[in-house]
Write a protein that holds these residues in place. Structure first.
Motif, PDB file in Angstrom:
ATOM      1  N   GLU A 183     109.556  18.157  62.200  1.00  0.00           N
ATOM      2  CA  GLU A 183     108.452  18.113  61.614  1.00  0.00           C
ATOM      3  C   GLU A 183     108.210  16.474  61.127  1.00  0.00           C
ATOM      4  N   LEU A 184     109.397  16.060  60.749  1.00  0.00           N
ATOM      5  CA  LEU A 184     109.119  14.724  60.381  1.00  0.00           C
ATOM      6  C   LEU A 184     108.872  13.587  61.323  1.00  0.00           C
ATOM      7  N   PHE A 185     109.247  14.040  62.619  1.00  0.00           N
ATOM      8  CA  PHE A 185     108.929  13.055  63.778  1.00  0.00           C
ATOM      9  C   PHE A 185     107.489  12.573  63.677  1.00  0.00           C
ATOM     10  N   GLN A 186     106.657  13.230  63.510  1.00  0.00           N
ATOM     11  CA  GLN A 186     105.035  12.777  63.446  1.00  0.00           C
ATOM     12  C   GLN A 186     104.943  11.826  62.373  1.00  0.00           C
ATOM     13  N   THR A 187     105.360  11.932  61.265  1.00  0.00           N
ATOM     14  CA  THR A 187     105.463  10.863  60.035  1.00  0.00           C
ATOM     15  C   THR A 187     106.200   9.846  60.420  1.00  0.00           C
ATOM     16  N   ALA A 188     107.122   9.769  61.358  1.00  0.00           N
ATOM     17  CA  ALA A 188     108.075   8.770  61.536  1.00  0.00           C
ATOM     18  C   ALA A 188     107.239   7.840  62.617  1.00  0.00           C
ATOM     19  N   ILE A 189     106.328   8.725  63.527  1.00  0.00           N
ATOM     20  CA  ILE A 189     105.592   7.766  64.487  1.00  0.00           C
ATOM     21  C   ILE A 189     104.613   7.221  63.839  1.00  0.00           C
ATOM     22  N   GLU A 190     103.934   7.792  62.883  1.00  0.00           N
ATOM     23  CA  GLU A 190     102.868   7.004  62.133  1.00  0.00           C
ATOM     24  C   GLU A 190     103.555   5.784  61.494  1.00  0.00           C
ATOM     25  N   GLU A 191     104.703   5.711  61.073  1.00  0.00           N
ATOM     26  CA  GLU A 191     105.376   4.658  60.694  1.00  0.00           C
ATOM     27  C   GLU A 191     105.981   3.733  61.640  1.00  0.00           C
ATOM     28  N   LYS A 192     105.717   4.088  63.127  1.00  0.00           N
ATOM     29  CA  LYS A 192     106.036   3.213  64.224  1.00  0.00           C
ATOM     30  C   LYS A 192     107.346   3.052  64.479  1.00  0.00           C
ATOM     31  N   VAL A 193     108.011   4.210  64.196  1.00  0.00           N
ATOM     32  CA  VAL A 193     109.585   4.314  64.403  1.00  0.00           C
ATOM     33  C   VAL A 193     109.796   5.697  65.126  1.00  0.00           C
ATOM     34  N   ALA A 194     111.030   5.943  65.820  1.00  0.00           N
ATOM     35  CA  ALA A 194     111.245   7.110  66.551  1.00  0.00           C
ATOM     36  C   ALA A 194     112.812   7.398  66.713  1.00  0.00           C
ATOM     37  N   TYR A 195     113.260   8.698  66.718  1.00  0.00           N
ATOM     38  CA  TYR A 195     114.330   9.063  66.729  1.00  0.00           C
ATOM     39  C   TYR A 195     114.291  10.383  67.757  1.00  0.00           C
ATOM     40  N   VAL A 196     115.669  11.101  67.685  1.00  0.00           N
ATOM     41  CA  VAL A 196     115.705  12.244  68.235  1.00  0.00           C
ATOM     42  C   VAL A 196     116.165  13.088  67.426  1.00  0.00           C
ATOM     43  N   PRO A 197     115.285  14.226  67.181  1.00  0.00           N
ATOM     44  CA  PRO A 197     115.529  15.605  66.195  1.00  0.00           C
ATOM     45  C   PRO A 197     116.932  16.087  66.306  1.00  0.00           C
ATOM     46  N   GLY A 198     117.858  16.208  65.448  1.00  0.00           N
ATOM     47  CA  GLY A 198     119.140  16.663  65.661  1.00  0.00           C
ATOM     48  C   GLY A 198     119.021  18.350  66.328  1.00  0.00           C
ATOM     49  N   SER A 199     118.106  18.913  65.996  1.00  0.00           N
ATOM     50  CA  SER A 199     117.959  20.248  66.697  1.00  0.00           C
ATOM     51  C   SER A 199     118.037  20.198  68.128  1.00  0.00           C
ATOM     52  N   THR A 200     117.742  19.229  68.876  1.00  0.00           N
ATOM     53  CA  THR A 200     117.775  19.107  70.284  1.00  0.00           C
ATOM     54  C   THR A 200     119.010  19.120  70.764  1.00  0.00           C
ATOM     55  N   PHE A 201     120.224  18.989  70.098  1.00  0.00           N
ATOM     56  CA  PHE A 201     121.426  19.036  70.433  1.00  0.00           C
ATOM     57  C   PHE A 201     122.377  20.386  70.106  1.00  0.00           C
TER      58      PHE A 201
END
Length: 406
Positions: A346-364
């Motif tokens: 859920e945080l990912f969209q907020t991060a994109i608005e701040e112009k930064v990206a990462y991989v959510p841990g649940s992916t692993f």
């Protein structure tokens, strides 16, 4: 257009999913986005000038060989040089124990192809590298995860799980582990933990798939012996790659195993791509032979060490106190843990608005856990962009914490 295409598809492809990381990378192509998502090497460290010279030399002097089909096992010179590197580490292997693969991802896929029938069980760390999980799932495997502690996969829980499965009549096909700078956590297994896991494998007649893509990228501490070296019963399949320590575009990897196991992997590779491209193999071999590989590796390690140290310094400076992380001794990643009430998807969209990206841990996590974690890559961006990206990410995290704790 084919009607009812879904009815024509194999069960294998129906079970496959797009790589979450590759899909995230598509979203982060905008130049204003600072991305910590991919496990990408720094392209400014690629030895382009030396490679141009070696490539030209190979074409001029060995063109007929380098541009022809190669053997499935791989370029003879490259295999010889790789075996010599392992022998210098005290690992007793011969060329008959090593096959060149099209990167280590193919090694994962070939191992899965050789051992997994639909419904078979594979044991992996929780969390584990997404590419490996995808390869296993594509052949219909059931995954059983073992929790990690600060020393890697917990051997006590591993044995409990093996016994639990045995009581259900299930014998796992193999144990998958990344003992050096584990992806995504960055944890390195000490030798005693590696020996404990090998002991469990021996006791219950299990194969271990040892994935080592980051082993050479060590910044501090003592290198631990590989499980391949520690094992005395030829039950290890060891995977290596040049993608993180040379050039990923060459897609050069290798698998090491007993002759009996390697023979099956060769057969599986023949049905997959016949051979890894001979040209890039011979270039890689000549690059090593000239001493250029080790020279360039030193440059890479020093550069990534500086990036990692600066990255951790910035995390300490900008992240809120509720965020913690593991300080790895090497590799390419930092794994962050946030408060349990934060979902990094859920945080990912907020991060994109701040112009930064990462991989959510649940992916692993194949079971959907780890929702309050994230993986960050520090090798790709410059020191300046890493710092700016951490500032932006800290802002996004602070916003999310404030919203959740109103």
């Amino acid at each position: 257009m084919v009607n009812e295409l879904e009815n024509l598809l194999s069960n294998n492809i129906k079970g496959m999913k797009r790589s979450a990381i590759r899909e995230i990378l598509k979203l982060t192509q905008r130049p204003e986005i600072i991305s910590f998502a991919g496990g990408l090497p720094d392209p400014t460290l690629f030895p382009t000038e030396e490679l141009a010279e070696v490539s030209s030399e190979v074409l001029k002097t060995e063109g007929a060989l380098a541009l022809q089909y190669g053997t499935t096992e791989g370029d003879a010179l490259l295999r010889k040089l790789l075996v010599e590197r392992y022998q210098k580490q005290g690992i007793n292997i011969e060329e008959k124990n090593l096959i060149i693969t099209t990167a280590s991802q193919q090694g994962l896929d070939l191992t899965a192809k050789v051992f997994i029938n639909p419904g078979d069980t594979i044991i992996c760390g929780l969390p584990s590298y997404l590419g490996a999980l995808s390869a296993f799932l594509s052949y219909g495997a059931n995954l059983e995860g073992i929790e990690l502690d600060q020393y890697g996969m917990r051997s006590d829980l591993l044995e409990e799980k093996v016994v639990e499965l045995a009581n259900k009549g299930i014998h796992p096909k193999f144990i998958y582990t990344i003992p050096d700078f584990q992806n995504p956590t960055g944890i390195t297994m000490p030798e005693w933990r590696r020996l404990e896991i090998i002991a469990v494998a021996e006791k219950y007649n299990l194969i271990i798939l040892e994935d080592c893509p980051y082993r050479d990228v060590r910044f501090e501490g003592a290198a631990q012996k590989t499980m391949l070296e520690l094992d005395k019963s030829q039950r290890i399949i060891h995977l290596g790659t040049f993608s993180k320590v040379f050039v990923p575009g060459f897609r050069i990897g290798w698998a090491i195993a007993s002759e009996e196991i390697l023979d099956k992997i060769v057969v599986a590779k023949q049905a997959t791509d016949l051979c890894t491209p001979a040209f890039v193999q011979r270039i890689s071999a000549r690059f090593i032979e000239k001493g250029l590989f080790d020279k360039n590796l030193s440059v890479i390690i020093n550069a990534y060490k500086a990036k990692q140290q600066h990255f951790i310094k910035c995390l300490k400076e900008y992240m809120p106190s509720e965020v913690s992380w593991i300080n790895p001794e090497g590799g390419l990643f930092i794994f962050l843990t946030l408060p349990e009430f934060i979902d990094t998807t859920e945080l990912f969209q907020t991060a994109i608005e701040e112009k930064v990206a990462y991989v959510p841990g649940s992916t692993f996590y194949y079971n959907g856990e780890g929702r309050n974690t994230m993986r960050l890559n520090f090798s790709f961006m410059s020191l300046e962009k890493n710092e700016e990206g951490i500032k932006r990410l800290a802002t996004a995290i602070k916003k999310e914490i404030a919203a959740k704790t109103k």
